[in-house]
Design a protein around this motif. Structure first.
Motif, PDB file in Angstrom:
ATOM      1  N   TRP A  99       0.676  -1.054   0.115  1.00 52.03           N
ATOM      2  CA  TRP A  99       0.263   0.321   0.290  1.00 52.03           C
ATOM      3  C   TRP A  99       1.075   1.274  -0.112  1.00 52.03           C
ATOM      4  O   TRP A  99       1.932   1.144   0.942  1.00 52.03           O
ATOM      5  N   SER A 100       0.076   1.901  -0.819  1.00 54.11           N
ATOM      6  CA  SER A 100       1.278   3.470  -0.984  1.00 54.11           C
ATOM      7  C   SER A 100       1.963   3.418  -2.140  1.00 54.11           C
ATOM      8  O   SER A 100       3.350   4.239  -2.270  1.00 54.11           O
ATOM      9  N   TYR A 130      -0.848   4.737  -5.491  1.00 58.37           N
ATOM     10  CA  TYR A 130      -2.093   4.515  -4.800  1.00 58.37           C
ATOM     11  C   TYR A 130      -2.799   2.987  -5.966  1.00 58.37           C
ATOM     12  O   TYR A 130      -3.129   3.935  -7.076  1.00 58.37           O
ATOM     13  N   TYR A 131      -2.070   1.899  -5.736  1.00 60.68           N
ATOM     14  CA  TYR A 131      -2.885   0.327  -6.688  1.00 60.68           C
ATOM     15  C   TYR A 131      -3.367  -0.659  -6.104  1.00 60.68           C
ATOM     16  O   TYR A 131      -2.583  -0.917  -5.437  1.00 60.68           O
ATOM     17  N   ASP A 132      -3.985  -0.817  -6.103  1.00 58.04           N
ATOM     18  CA  ASP A 132      -4.937  -2.461  -5.677  1.00 58.04           C
ATOM     19  C   ASP A 132      -5.690  -3.151  -6.479  1.00 58.04           C
ATOM     20  O   ASP A 132      -6.414  -2.484  -6.965  1.00 58.04           O
ATOM     21  N   ASP A 183     -12.717  -3.291  -8.425  1.00 60.58           N
ATOM     22  CA  ASP A 183     -11.465  -4.265  -9.102  1.00 60.58           C
ATOM     23  C   ASP A 183     -10.266  -2.721  -9.673  1.00 60.58           C
ATOM     24  O   ASP A 183     -10.729  -1.444  -9.628  1.00 60.58           O
ATOM     25  N   LYS A 184      -9.173  -2.895  -9.332  1.00 57.40           N
ATOM     26  CA  LYS A 184      -8.182  -1.960  -9.824  1.00 57.40           C
ATOM     27  C   LYS A 184      -8.321  -0.770  -9.379  1.00 57.40           C
ATOM     28  O   LYS A 184      -8.692   0.188 -10.361  1.00 57.40           O
ATOM     29  N   PHE A 185      -8.354  -0.209  -8.452  1.00 57.85           N
ATOM     30  CA  PHE A 185      -8.409   0.810  -7.614  1.00 57.85           C
ATOM     31  C   PHE A 185      -6.771   1.422  -7.934  1.00 57.85           C
ATOM     32  O   PHE A 185      -5.731   0.667  -7.766  1.00 57.85           O
ATOM     33  N   GLN A 186      -6.955   3.161  -8.068  1.00 62.25           N
ATOM     34  CA  GLN A 186      -5.708   3.486  -8.218  1.00 62.25           C
ATOM     35  C   GLN A 186      -6.001   4.753  -8.076  1.00 62.25           C
ATOM     36  O   GLN A 186      -6.813   5.937  -8.243  1.00 62.25           O
ATOM     37  N   VAL A 187      -5.054   6.211  -8.028  1.00 65.31           N
ATOM     38  CA  VAL A 187      -4.833   7.218  -7.925  1.00 65.31           C
ATOM     39  C   VAL A 187      -4.286   8.111  -8.850  1.00 65.31           C
ATOM     40  O   VAL A 187      -2.424   7.828  -8.893  1.00 65.31           O
ATOM     41  N   SER A 188      -4.204   9.162  -9.994  1.00 68.29           N
ATOM     42  CA  SER A 188      -2.896   9.319 -10.434  1.00 68.29           C
ATOM     43  C   SER A 188      -3.001  11.109 -10.172  1.00 68.29           C
ATOM     44  O   SER A 188      -4.245  11.313  -9.643  1.00 68.29           O
ATOM     45  N   ASN A 189      -2.674  12.239 -10.724  1.00 69.20           N
ATOM     46  CA  ASN A 189      -2.638  13.838 -10.856  1.00 69.20           C
ATOM     47  C   ASN A 189      -3.193  13.548 -12.424  1.00 69.20           C
ATOM     48  O   ASN A 189      -2.861  14.705 -12.878  1.00 69.20           O
ATOM     49  N   SER A 190      -3.870  13.207 -12.911  1.00 69.12           N
ATOM     50  CA  SER A 190      -4.834  13.043 -14.021  1.00 69.12           C
ATOM     51  C   SER A 190      -5.637  12.363 -14.441  1.00 69.12           C
ATOM     52  O   SER A 190      -6.248  11.360 -13.649  1.00 69.12           O
ATOM     53  N   ILE A 191      -6.779  12.758 -15.405  1.00 62.20           N
ATOM     54  CA  ILE A 191      -8.033  12.184 -15.555  1.00 62.20           C
ATOM     55  C   ILE A 191      -7.491  10.398 -16.089  1.00 62.20           C
ATOM     56  O   ILE A 191      -8.138  10.030 -16.314  1.00 62.20           O
TER      57      ILE A 191
END
Length: 807
Positions: A520-521, A546-548, A717-725
């Protein structure tokens, strides 16, 4: 429609075909007078001069078809049943009488077949015991069977004067004596422990299929007034429809009337320990449903709804081989139409089969088939360890260019076969042993003995380090290393190091492996790599983020008051109902592993078995820190299903929280588009809350209306965070539908990685199929050592790719 093959090969030339039959041919058919009448069951009868007849149940009639000229059969007579219309009629005979049950309120229809005018028949609904004054009354029944002694067994009967759930409903099994008085059968007793939809009897043993219980029962009926259950067993999916015992009485074959159901075989020599020995599907990976099975010597004749009539060789009940079929239905998929009834016992050896309808809007039809199939080709033997002679269990045995696969049992024994004679390569494969490929000549009706010894290969351990982009070791990172034979996992120490020690039993051998690492992180990393004793020290770098995809447990929490269908992580199992898909079969393509969070990943006995009931189910992420992101976006995949029951009005709600405030981001309801399929959603966090260091995402669903019978299911499924849409590129290099092929080029074997299940087929550039192998799991290793050097096409479902075979 059983077989449909569309394949675009290289320069857009198409090979397309519909394989309607294998080792069976259509002699004749009849439907001309059955306008707008659906077909159901069929039985056969032979008169005193040897004339063969088909006895056919239809929605509005009982029809007797003369087969003197099977290429051009004629209707001898019919009995009008328009006052007792039903989609369900079952037919059996004893002596010169036909006995017909139906779910319409008619009672038992008894027809004197000596009178070919059709004017001599009786409808009987009350049956009296000859000695004790008891009686039984029924008007509707599901099925019947008549044993060699003239005892009729009536299954799933009902008395409409009683409530449907009344404990005195005779809906188990009724025993009637049709031998003593054919036109007014006597009541002998019954077995009423459970609703019984079908069954058969041999000697003093009744085999009862009880779909409501998901089981079949073996019952001693030597004393008709006191039947005794001797054994019981669940079928693979719990939709136990009908059953038939082998001629020697040692094995029972069971059909499951449900989409993706099985035909299973059981060793019933010890009724206190019934053992499943094999299960088959006509078109694995393609939705279809079996209906009925009948044993005919060493053959199992099956009606298979939209797949038509299918024949298996059951010489070895633990290795059933499909050796023939005739697909009479023009549709494909999971519908409950097509072939219903079968009868294989005519002296002419013709097989009778009745279609409910020949297409989704057509009427019933009788098909008459000739047999070209013969007993299959079999191989049996023992696999041992070459170093010590000990038997090896779990050795995968596969006949290349066929779908035939099996594995050795605890004593190293195996039996396998295929339908057609010829020269084949048989591969023996087990982890930690060198595989062996043996070329054999197989002949129909011949059992070839083949014992094989496998050489063990040296094992070794694997170690490595997981670091961040600055080269600092990452503690408590999860490491998963696996292939089709081995799966090992470990957690890194405080310095980011890990070791999987072969001495402890966690071992590897020279091969390709999938390597997945995450925390995580950090963004999870996954790739495939060849690991040997010389290259067994690994170095993996994880990027911040962040990706899961739920390969690992990063600490999501589950809460809520639902009594069933709570969120769980696993490989999703698909469900469907009334021809509509509800739960997707797999997780999202393009991630590292097969897992997703689903409101209970297991399908259960049927659609809705494990859905959310009587409360809410809440899935909450671990806390994630967005304070260092410039414009954080959250991306995820989700699906939602809400159907059936009383006006479905449930929802899946996606929420974001900073620990103080919680805001709804997305609400999916029964009226939303694209239900029951994975859909990606992205949102800018600042549109809802100011990004902080204590963010969480919440997935909420509920079935709050008790007793509504609504289906409520969801997946994430496939949760993630980014700085772009735009979501980040995949953590794993996947082609269309998650298809990876390695090594390429290769000399001895290739590995196919894909969540797609089905037949892997290899073609040369002329479009000729050279190899075929069945893929059941995420990874499939295929022996290509028999192929000459060159360029080849590999196909899995609608996916195709190229590979090079070297010397």
């Amino acid at each position: 429609m059983k077989k449909l093959f569309i394949f675009c090969l290289l320069v857009a030339f198409n090979i397309q075909g519909f394989s309607q039959s294998l080792n069976m041919s259509l002699v004749g058919s009849y439907q001309s007078s059955w306008n707008n009448s659906r077909g159901s069951d069929v039985w056969g009868w032979v008169d005193g001069i040897g004339t063969e007849y088909a006895l056919v149940g239809l929605r509005d009639r009982f029809s007797v078809i003369n087969l003197s000229n099977p290429a051009s059969p004629t209707e001898e007579f019919y009995i009008d049943e328009s006052a007792y219309q039903s989609n369900w009629r079952d037919v059996k005979t004893f002596g010169n009488y036909a006995y017909i049950t139906t779910e319409a309120y008619e009672g038992l229809l008894i027809v004197d077949l000596n009178d070919m005018t059709g004017n001599t028949f009786w409808r009987v609904s009350t049956f009296n015991h000859p000695n004790n004054g008891s009686s039984v009354y029924f008007l509707a029944a599901r099925n019947l069977y008549i044993d060699e002694n003239g005892i009729a067994y009536i299954f799933g009967a009902s008395d409409p004067a009683l409530p449907a759930n009344d404990s005195t409903q005779p809906n188990g099994v009724i025993f009637l004596d049709v031998a003593s008085n054919p036109t007014n059968p006597e009541y002998l007793g019954g077995w009423q422990d459970y609703y019984t939809n079908d069954g058969m009897v041999r000697g003093d043993t009744l085999w009862a299929a009880c779909m409501g219980e998901g089981k079949f029962f073996g019952i001693d009926v030597s004393n008709k007034s006191n039947p005794i259950v001797m054994g019981q067993q669940s079928s693979p999916t719990g939709f136990t429809n009908n059953c038939w015992v082998s001629d020697n009485g040692d094995y029972l074959f069971v059909s499951e009337e449900v989409t993706n159901g099985y035909i299973a075989s059981y060793d019933v020599t010890d009724l206190s320990n019934i053992v499943e020995v094999d299960r088959v599907q006509s078109t694995p990976g393609i939705p279809s449903s079996p209906k009925n099975v009948i044993v005919d010597g060493n053959f199992l004749i099956c009606s298979y709804y939209r797949d038509g009539t299918v024949v298996y060789d059951i010489t070895f009940p633990n290795s059933m081989i499909e050796i023939g079929y005739y697909d009479s239905f023009t549709g494909v998929g999971s519908g409950y139409d097509g072939n219903w009834g079968i009868y294989p016992f005519l002296p002419s050896n013709l097989i009778l089969a009745t279609d409910i309808n020949t297409n989704p809007t057509g009427n019933g039809k009788l098909n008459i088939y000739d047999r070209q199939f013969q007993q299959g080709c079999f191989v049996e033997g023992t696999v041992t360890d070459a170093s010590n002679g000990n038997p090896l269990d779990g050795v995968n045995v596969e006949i290349l260019t066929t779908q035939a696969t099996t594995s050795t049992n605890i004593t190293g024994d195996y039996a396998i076969g295929t339908a057609s004679s010829g020269t084949y390569n048989i591969v023996f494969l087990k982890a930690m042993y060198a595989s062996d490929t043996v070329s054999v000549n197989l002949s129909n009706g011949v059992i070839l003995p083949l014992n094989v010894s496998l050489d063990p290969v040296p094992a070794f351990g694997v170690s490595g380090t997981v670091t961040n982009s600055s080269g600092t070791g990452i503690s408590n990172a999860e490491v998963l290393i696996y292939n089709s034979n081995i799966s090992q996992s470990v957690t890194t120490d405080v310095n980011g190091n890990f070791s999987i020690n072969s001495v402890s039993g966690q071992h590897f051998y020279d091969d390709y492996y999938e390597i997945v690492v995450g925390k995580w992180s950090y963004r999870t990393s996954c790739h495939n790599e060849y690991i040997s004793s010389a290259t067994n020290n690994l170095s993996i770098t994880l990027d911040y983020g962040y990706y899961d995809d739920f390969t690992f447990d990063f600490g999501w929490t589950v809460s809520g008051q639902a009594t069933d269908g709570m969120w769980g992580v696993g490989d999703p199992e698909g469900t469907s109902s009334q021809g509509t898909n509800l739960n997707p079969e797999d997780d999202v393509n393009g991630d590292c592993y097969v897992n997703a969070y689903v409101t209970d990943p297991a399908a259960g006995n049927q659609a809705g078995s494990n859905d959310v009931d009587d409360g809410d189910a809440i899935l909450t992420s671990p806390i994630f820190d967005l304070s260092s992101y410039s414009t954080p976006y959250i991306h995820y995949y989700r699906w939602f299903a809400n159907a059936y029951g009383n006006s479905p009005d449930d929802s899946l709600i996606v929420r974001i929280t900073d620990g103080n405030s919680t805001v709804d981001v997305e609400v999916i309801t029964a009226n939303s588009p694209n239900l029951s399929s994975w859909q990606q959603n992205s949102f800018k966090v600042s549109d809802y809350l100011a990004p902080t260091s204590s963010m969480q995402i919440i997935f909420y669903t509920a079935d709050l209306q008790s007793g509504s019978n609504n289906y409520v299911e969801a997946g994430v499924d496939k949760f993630q965070v980014s700085n772009s849409i735009t979501p980040p590129t995949s953590v794993v290099d996947l082609s269309e539908k998650g298809f990876i092929l390695y090594p390429n080029p290769s000399n001895n074997f290739i590995v196919v990685k894909s969540e797609e299940i089905g037949d892997v087929e290899i073609y040369n550039l002329l479009g000729e199929k050279l190899l075929e192998s069945r893929k059941y799991t995420l990874l499939k290793e295929i022996d290509i050592s028999v192929l000459p050097k060159g360029l080849y096409i590999i196909k899995l479902g609608e996916i195709s790719s190229k590979f090079v075979k070297t010397n």
